[in-house]
Design a protein around this motif. Structure first.
Motif, PDB file in Angstrom:
ATOM      1  N   ARG A 123     -65.636   3.467   8.238  1.00 22.98           N
ATOM      2  CA  ARG A 123     -65.523   3.264   9.690  1.00 22.98           C
ATOM      3  C   ARG A 123     -66.883   2.796  10.203  1.00 22.98           C
ATOM      4  NH1 ARG A 123     -63.279   9.192  11.478  1.00 22.98           N
ATOM      5  NH2 ARG A 123     -61.152   8.957  10.766  1.00 22.98           N
ATOM      6  N   PRO A 124     -66.920   2.072  11.319  1.00 27.82           N
ATOM      7  CA  PRO A 124     -68.232   1.635  11.830  1.00 27.82           C
ATOM      8  C   PRO A 124     -69.148   2.850  11.990  1.00 27.82           C
ATOM      9  CG  PRO A 124     -66.445   0.621  13.068  1.00 27.82           C
ATOM     10  CD  PRO A 124     -65.805   1.597  12.125  1.00 27.82           C
ATOM     11  N   GLY A 125     -70.267   2.814  11.278  1.00 26.16           N
ATOM     12  CA  GLY A 125     -71.256   3.901  11.362  1.00 26.16           C
ATOM     13  C   GLY A 125     -70.747   5.227  10.841  1.00 26.16           C
ATOM     14  N   GLY A 126     -69.667   5.205  10.082  1.00 27.35           N
ATOM     15  CA  GLY A 126     -69.096   6.500   9.713  1.00 27.35           C
ATOM     16  C   GLY A 126     -68.673   6.619   8.271  1.00 27.35           C
ATOM     17  N   VAL A 127     -67.671   7.416   8.060  1.00 25.02           N
ATOM     18  CA  VAL A 127     -67.244   7.773   6.709  1.00 25.02           C
ATOM     19  C   VAL A 127     -66.289   6.725   6.127  1.00 25.02           C
ATOM     20  CG1 VAL A 127     -67.482  10.239   7.108  1.00 25.02           C
ATOM     21  CG2 VAL A 127     -65.306   9.084   7.648  1.00 25.02           C
ATOM     22  N   ILE A 128     -66.123   6.767   4.816  1.00 27.99           N
ATOM     23  CA  ILE A 128     -65.155   5.887   4.163  1.00 27.99           C
ATOM     24  C   ILE A 128     -63.746   6.361   4.507  1.00 27.99           C
ATOM     25  CG2 ILE A 128     -64.201   5.270   1.898  1.00 27.99           C
ATOM     26  CD1 ILE A 128     -67.126   5.305   0.883  1.00 27.99           C
ATOM     27  N   ASP A 129     -62.966   5.455   5.089  1.00 25.85           N
ATOM     28  CA  ASP A 129     -61.594   5.856   5.432  1.00 25.85           C
ATOM     29  C   ASP A 129     -60.535   4.950   4.803  1.00 25.85           C
ATOM     30  OD1 ASP A 129     -61.940   3.605   7.011  1.00 25.85           O
ATOM     31  OD2 ASP A 129     -61.091   4.513   8.825  1.00 25.85           O
TER      32      ASP A 129
END
Ligand SMILES: NC(=O)c1ccc[n+]([C@@H]2O[C@H](COP(=O)([O-])OP(=O)(O)OC[C@H]3O[C@@H](n4cnc5c(N)ncnc54)[C@H](O)[C@@H]3O)[C@@H](O)[C@H]2O)c1
Length: 350
Positions: A205-211
């Motif tokens: 996710r943008p700036g986040g975890v692998i989803d």
């Protein structure tokens, strides 16, 4: 004399509570103990089933009425808690994944051997009648060779809070290990041989975890594609498995399939007896046959029956009445594919 097998559940969270309800409906087992690090939750759940509550695993393992431990804690605890269980001489009904690494899973298999106990993994698809029909269709050869298997799994990740253990790879192992293992194992079962990952990629996710993750694999001469996205809500989630045979297409829908569709030019007398549930058959204008097999009882009933079948198989295997349907080695094989997919996708793209 009570001949029921004593079952303890460790980790009475969301899925643990569903399993407790499910086990309670089985005449051959008795829920004798419930443990959770949240001792209030353990007490509350234990009280529902007339079981003893425990705040820690060591005390539960000292209970002589416990024959099987159903391990429903988050994945990063399966190795240590599984080892303690097996070393205490208890049989293990382990939630997937068996462990986070191949070395940990191998250690669990060794411990089971050394202590003369059994371990199995709760791979629910192995006990689902529509997955079983897909495996039987391949094995019968009636549709010719199995050319391709495709999974498109759009799961309800939006419903999981950001601080849920699922998003922390050190706790869940990441999507391949936490969830992918189910399908690596199910595809190996359907194909009748082990698989090998050939490519993999991950998206954050943008700036986040692998989803979202995606991989290619082969099971002998059968090609396979896996796509797992945790970017939908409960209202919009959707899972589709398409199996392409030389002479036909088989489709399973939803994460716990309650139906199977078959489109083929092969006449029904070759395959109709392999389909479970209620079957409707419609000849097509192009000469092919379209069949739909359905479970009228619905998803929750099919899910519960699959979990019960897994635990029942372990009970019977302990009693020497039948072999384990899901062995520790199969838990390790599917985990090895997940670890390989994880390693190949180590650098998230885009
Ligand atoms: N086979 C399936 O179809 C299926 C479906 C859903 C989840 N699962 C698996 O079930 C397991 C649990 O998932 P969940 O969604 O229920 O998680 P959850 O977070 O809702 O529940 C985990 C529970 O474990 C307890 N816990 C944490 N640490 C503990 C410890 N050290 N000792 C005892 N209890 C402890 C927590 O308090 C919580 O009650 C995971 O491995 C998950 O992959 C399997």
């Amino acid at each position: 004399m009570d001949t029921r097998t004593g079952v303890a559940l460790v980790g009475a969270g969301a899925f643990g509570q569903f399993c407790l309800k499910t086990f309670a409906a089985m005449p051959e087992v008795q829920i004798v103990a419930v443990a959770d690090i949240d001792s209030g939750r353990a007490r509350e759940q234990a009280a529902l089933y007339g079981a003893r509550a425990y705040g820690n695993l060591a005390d539960l393992l000292a209970n002589v009425d416990v024959t099987i431990v159903a391990l429903n804690t988050p994945p990063y605890l399966h190795h240590a808690q599984g080892l303690a269980t097996l070393r205490a001489g208890k049989h293990l009904f382990c939630e997937k994944p068996l462990a986070l690494t191949e070395a940990e899973a191998a250690a669990l298999i060794r411990a089971a051997d050394e202590h003369g106990v059994l371990l199995t993994v709760d791979y629910v698809m192995r006990h689902n009648p529509f997955w079983a029909a897909a495996a039987a269709l391949r094995e019968s050869g009636v549709l010719g060779a199995l050319r391709h298997m495709d999974l498109a799994n759009h799961a309800a990740g939006l419903d999981l809070p950001d601080d849920h253990w699922f998003w922390a790879p050190e706790k869940s192992g990441g999507i391949w290990i936490e969830h992918g293992v189910h399908f690596f194992d199910a595809f190996a079962w359907v194909a009748g041989q082990p698989g090998e990952i050939t490519a993999s990629q991950a998206f954050a996710r943008p700036g986040g975890v692998i989803d979202r993750v995606e991989a290619l694999a082969c099971y002998g001469r059968t090609a396979a594609h896996f796509y797992h996205a945790f970017d939908q809500s409960g209202a919009t989630e959707q899972t589709t498995v398409t199996l392409t045979f030389e002479h036909g297409y088989v489709t399973l829908r939803e994460w716990v399939p309650t139906s199977l569709e078959l489109l083929t030019p092969v006449p029904p007398d070759g395959w109709q007896t392999l389909l479970p549930g209620e079957v409707t058959l419609a000849p097509q204008p192009d000469g092919r046959f379209h069949a739909v097999a359905r479970a009228p009882e619905g998803k929750s009933a099919v899910y519960r029956a699959s979990i019960q079948a897994g635990l029942r198989n372990l009970v019977r295997a302990i009693q020497g009445q039948e072999p384990l349907r899901v062995t520790g080695q199969e838990g390790l094989d599917s985990l090895a594919m997940a670890c390989r997919a994880q390693a190949l996708a180590a650098r998230p793209g885009r």
